[in-house]
Design a protein around this motif. Structure first.
Motif, PDB file in Angstrom:
ATOM      1  N   ALA A  31      34.870  23.356  38.317  1.00 39.12           N
ATOM      2  CA  ALA A  31      34.347  24.642  38.767  1.00 39.12           C
ATOM      3  C   ALA A  31      35.314  25.374  39.690  1.00 39.12           C
ATOM      4  O   ALA A  31      35.303  26.599  39.757  1.00 39.12           O
ATOM      5  CB  ALA A  31      33.009  24.438  39.468  1.00 39.12           C
ATOM      6  N   VAL A  32      36.170  24.641  40.394  1.00 37.05           N
ATOM      7  CA  VAL A  32      37.082  25.274  41.349  1.00 37.05           C
ATOM      8  C   VAL A  32      38.323  25.841  40.653  1.00 37.05           C
ATOM      9  O   VAL A  32      38.971  26.742  41.177  1.00 37.05           O
ATOM     10  CB  VAL A  32      37.459  24.258  42.456  1.00 37.05           C
ATOM     11  N   ALA A  33      38.637  25.400  39.467  1.00 36.07           N
ATOM     12  CA  ALA A  33      39.841  25.869  38.769  1.00 36.07           C
ATOM     13  C   ALA A  33      39.896  27.397  38.625  1.00 36.07           C
ATOM     14  O   ALA A  33      40.950  27.994  38.866  1.00 36.07           O
ATOM     15  CB  ALA A  33      39.954  25.188  37.411  1.00 36.07           C
ATOM     16  N   PRO A  34      38.801  28.089  38.259  1.00 34.09           N
ATOM     17  CA  PRO A  34      38.894  29.558  38.150  1.00 34.09           C
ATOM     18  C   PRO A  34      39.045  30.289  39.484  1.00 34.09           C
ATOM     19  O   PRO A  34      39.305  31.493  39.499  1.00 34.09           O
ATOM     20  CB  PRO A  34      37.571  29.954  37.489  1.00 34.09           C
ATOM     21  N   VAL A  35      38.944  29.573  40.597  1.00 31.89           N
ATOM     22  CA  VAL A  35      39.101  30.220  41.904  1.00 31.89           C
ATOM     23  C   VAL A  35      40.513  30.779  42.052  1.00 31.89           C
ATOM     24  O   VAL A  35      40.713  31.813  42.685  1.00 31.89           O
ATOM     25  CB  VAL A  35      38.758  29.226  43.039  1.00 31.89           C
ATOM     26  N   PHE A  36      41.497  30.141  41.447  1.00 30.49           N
ATOM     27  CA  PHE A  36      42.863  30.652  41.514  1.00 30.49           C
ATOM     28  C   PHE A  36      42.975  32.005  40.808  1.00 30.49           C
ATOM     29  O   PHE A  36      43.744  32.870  41.227  1.00 30.49           O
ATOM     30  CB  PHE A  36      43.843  29.635  40.916  1.00 30.49           C
ATOM     31  N   PHE A  37      42.217  32.190  39.768  1.00 29.24           N
ATOM     32  CA  PHE A  37      42.162  33.486  39.090  1.00 29.24           C
ATOM     33  C   PHE A  37      41.555  34.529  40.026  1.00 29.24           C
ATOM     34  O   PHE A  37      42.013  35.675  40.073  1.00 29.24           O
ATOM     35  CB  PHE A  37      41.357  33.348  37.801  1.00 29.24           C
ATOM     36  N   LEU A  38      40.540  34.120  40.790  1.00 27.49           N
ATOM     37  CA  LEU A  38      39.928  35.035  41.761  1.00 27.49           C
ATOM     38  C   LEU A  38      40.943  35.483  42.811  1.00 27.49           C
ATOM     39  O   LEU A  38      40.892  36.623  43.281  1.00 27.49           O
ATOM     40  CB  LEU A  38      38.738  34.364  42.444  1.00 27.49           C
ATOM     41  N   THR A  39      41.858  34.616  43.180  1.00 25.44           N
ATOM     42  CA  THR A  39      42.889  34.979  44.151  1.00 25.44           C
ATOM     43  C   THR A  39      43.788  36.089  43.605  1.00 25.44           C
ATOM     44  O   THR A  39      44.121  37.045  44.309  1.00 25.44           O
ATOM     45  CB  THR A  39      43.740  33.745  44.499  1.00 25.44           C
ATOM     46  N   GLY A  40      44.160  35.971  42.342  1.00 20.91           N
ATOM     47  CA  GLY A  40      44.959  37.024  41.708  1.00 20.91           C
ATOM     48  C   GLY A  40      44.206  38.336  41.616  1.00 20.91           C
ATOM     49  O   GLY A  40      44.769  39.411  41.829  1.00 20.91           O
ATOM     50  N   VAL A  41      42.909  38.261  41.305  1.00 19.36           N
ATOM     51  CA  VAL A  41      42.081  39.468  41.227  1.00 19.36           C
ATOM     52  C   VAL A  41      42.001  40.137  42.602  1.00 19.36           C
ATOM     53  O   VAL A  41      42.113  41.360  42.720  1.00 19.36           O
ATOM     54  CB  VAL A  41      40.680  39.124  40.676  1.00 19.36           C
ATOM     55  N   ALA A  42      41.836  39.328  43.645  1.00 21.74           N
ATOM     56  CA  ALA A  42      41.765  39.887  45.001  1.00 21.74           C
ATOM     57  C   ALA A  42      43.077  40.570  45.390  1.00 21.74           C
ATOM     58  O   ALA A  42      43.066  41.640  46.015  1.00 21.74           O
ATOM     59  CB  ALA A  42      41.423  38.791  46.001  1.00 21.74           C
ATOM     60  N   GLY A  43      44.202  39.973  45.005  1.00 23.06           N
ATOM     61  CA  GLY A  43      45.502  40.606  45.277  1.00 23.06           C
ATOM     62  C   GLY A  43      45.651  41.932  44.557  1.00 23.06           C
ATOM     63  O   GLY A  43      46.165  42.906  45.117  1.00 23.06           O
ATOM     64  N   MET A  44      45.198  41.984  43.307  1.00 25.35           N
ATOM     65  CA  MET A  44      45.261  43.242  42.549  1.00 25.35           C
ATOM     66  C   MET A  44      44.363  44.309  43.177  1.00 25.35           C
ATOM     67  O   MET A  44      44.741  45.480  43.242  1.00 25.35           O
ATOM     68  CB  MET A  44      44.840  43.013  41.103  1.00 25.35           C
ATOM     69  N   ILE A  45      43.174  43.903  43.623  1.00 26.65           N
ATOM     70  CA  ILE A  45      42.277  44.876  44.265  1.00 26.65           C
ATOM     71  C   ILE A  45      42.953  45.454  45.506  1.00 26.65           C
ATOM     72  O   ILE A  45      42.900  46.664  45.749  1.00 26.65           O
ATOM     73  CB  ILE A  45      40.918  44.240  44.602  1.00 26.65           C
ATOM     74  N   GLY A  46      43.624  44.614  46.274  1.00 24.69           N
ATOM     75  CA  GLY A  46      44.337  45.094  47.462  1.00 24.69           C
ATOM     76  C   GLY A  46      45.442  46.080  47.113  1.00 24.69           C
ATOM     77  O   GLY A  46      45.609  47.112  47.775  1.00 24.69           O
ATOM     78  N   ALA A  47      46.193  45.779  46.057  1.00 20.11           N
ATOM     79  CA  ALA A  47      47.289  46.671  45.655  1.00 20.11           C
ATOM     80  C   ALA A  47      46.764  48.015  45.168  1.00 20.11           C
ATOM     81  O   ALA A  47      47.279  49.076  45.547  1.00 20.11           O
ATOM     82  CB  ALA A  47      48.121  46.001  44.560  1.00 20.11           C
ATOM     83  N   VAL A  48      45.721  47.992  44.350  1.00 21.59           N
ATOM     84  CA  VAL A  48      45.176  49.242  43.812  1.00 21.59           C
ATOM     85  C   VAL A  48      44.485  50.044  44.915  1.00 21.59           C
ATOM     86  O   VAL A  48      44.575  51.273  44.953  1.00 21.59           O
ATOM     87  CB  VAL A  48      44.226  48.963  42.626  1.00 21.59           C
ATOM     88  N   ALA A  49      43.812  49.349  45.841  1.00 24.33           N
ATOM     89  CA  ALA A  49      43.173  50.055  46.958  1.00 24.33           C
ATOM     90  C   ALA A  49      44.219  50.745  47.835  1.00 24.33           C
ATOM     91  O   ALA A  49      43.988  51.861  48.326  1.00 24.33           O
ATOM     92  CB  ALA A  49      42.333  49.089  47.784  1.00 24.33           C
ATOM     93  N   GLY A  50      45.369  50.110  48.003  1.00 24.29           N
ATOM     94  CA  GLY A  50      46.459  50.745  48.753  1.00 24.29           C
ATOM     95  C   GLY A  50      46.972  51.996  48.052  1.00 24.29           C
ATOM     96  O   GLY A  50      47.244  53.011  48.685  1.00 24.29           O
TER      97      GLY A  50
END
Length: 191
Positions: A15-34
């Motif tokens: 169940a924790v394996a997809p958490v790394f994908f969530l990290t990438g999504v969070a980074g993208m949200i930060g970049a687009v929000a900027g």
């Protein structure tokens, strides 16, 4: 009631394996929000300058740029929405994987795994769609740039002065070049 520690450990690892994908999504949200913040700031500055200007040509160019900024802002908002949906679907996948691994019957485990696979697939599709929106928005960011002064050197005032100075004597050229401002310092964008 006995607890199978190895089964629970495996369930948590899966169940924790997809958490790394969530990290990438969070980074993208930060970049687009900027990028969205920069679009908004540029729009506010442009509106203020346009309201204060009496030059019709400048107002028309400002309206054109504001229209582009609005489209870019909408694309950035769509991108953030898709990334948020992706994050929610990946979080749902984590829950489904954990519940599917901890259920006791084979039928329940298969249906949970199928639901997790479907949720993860939709999350990936949402992420790829967000990346496409991001690419289009970044391409639009350079579409409005005006590179005409670089192609027509005679229209830049400092270059016209340097062309006139080129006919001067070779001994006077180094002294004059030291006192003239550089091309980069003299060129100020109009917009």
């Amino acid at each position: 009631m006995s607890i199978d520690v190895s089964n629970i450990t495996h369930s948590i690892q899966l169940a924790v394996a997809p958490v790394f994908f969530l990290t990438g999504v969070a980074g993208m949200i930060g970049a687009v929000a900027g990028r969205l913040a920069r679009i908004i700031d540029r729009g506010r500055v442009l509106e203020d300058r346009m309201m204060a200007s009496k030059d019709e040509d400048y107002v028309q160019r400002s309206l054109l740029e504001l229209n582009f900024l609005r489209r870019r802002g909408r694309l950035a908002n769509l991108c953030i929405g898709l990334l948020t949906l992706c994050g929610a679907l990946i979080a749902l996948t984590i829950i489904l994987l954990f519940v599917g691994q901890t259920t006791k019957t084979e039928i329940d485990a298969n249906s949970w795994s199928l639901a997790a696979m479907f949720s993860f697939g939709l999350g990936v599709v949402s992420f790829v769609s967000a990346l496409c929106c991001f690419m289009v928005e970044t391409m639009m960011a350079t579409q409005l740039l005006n590179f005409h002064p670089l192609r027509q050197p005679a229209t830049i005032p400092c270059m016209a002065a340097s062309n006139a100075a080129a006919g001067a004597a070779a001994s006077a050229a180094p002294r004059k070049a030291a006192t003239e401002p550089s091309r980069q310092d003299a060129f100020m964008p109009q917009v």
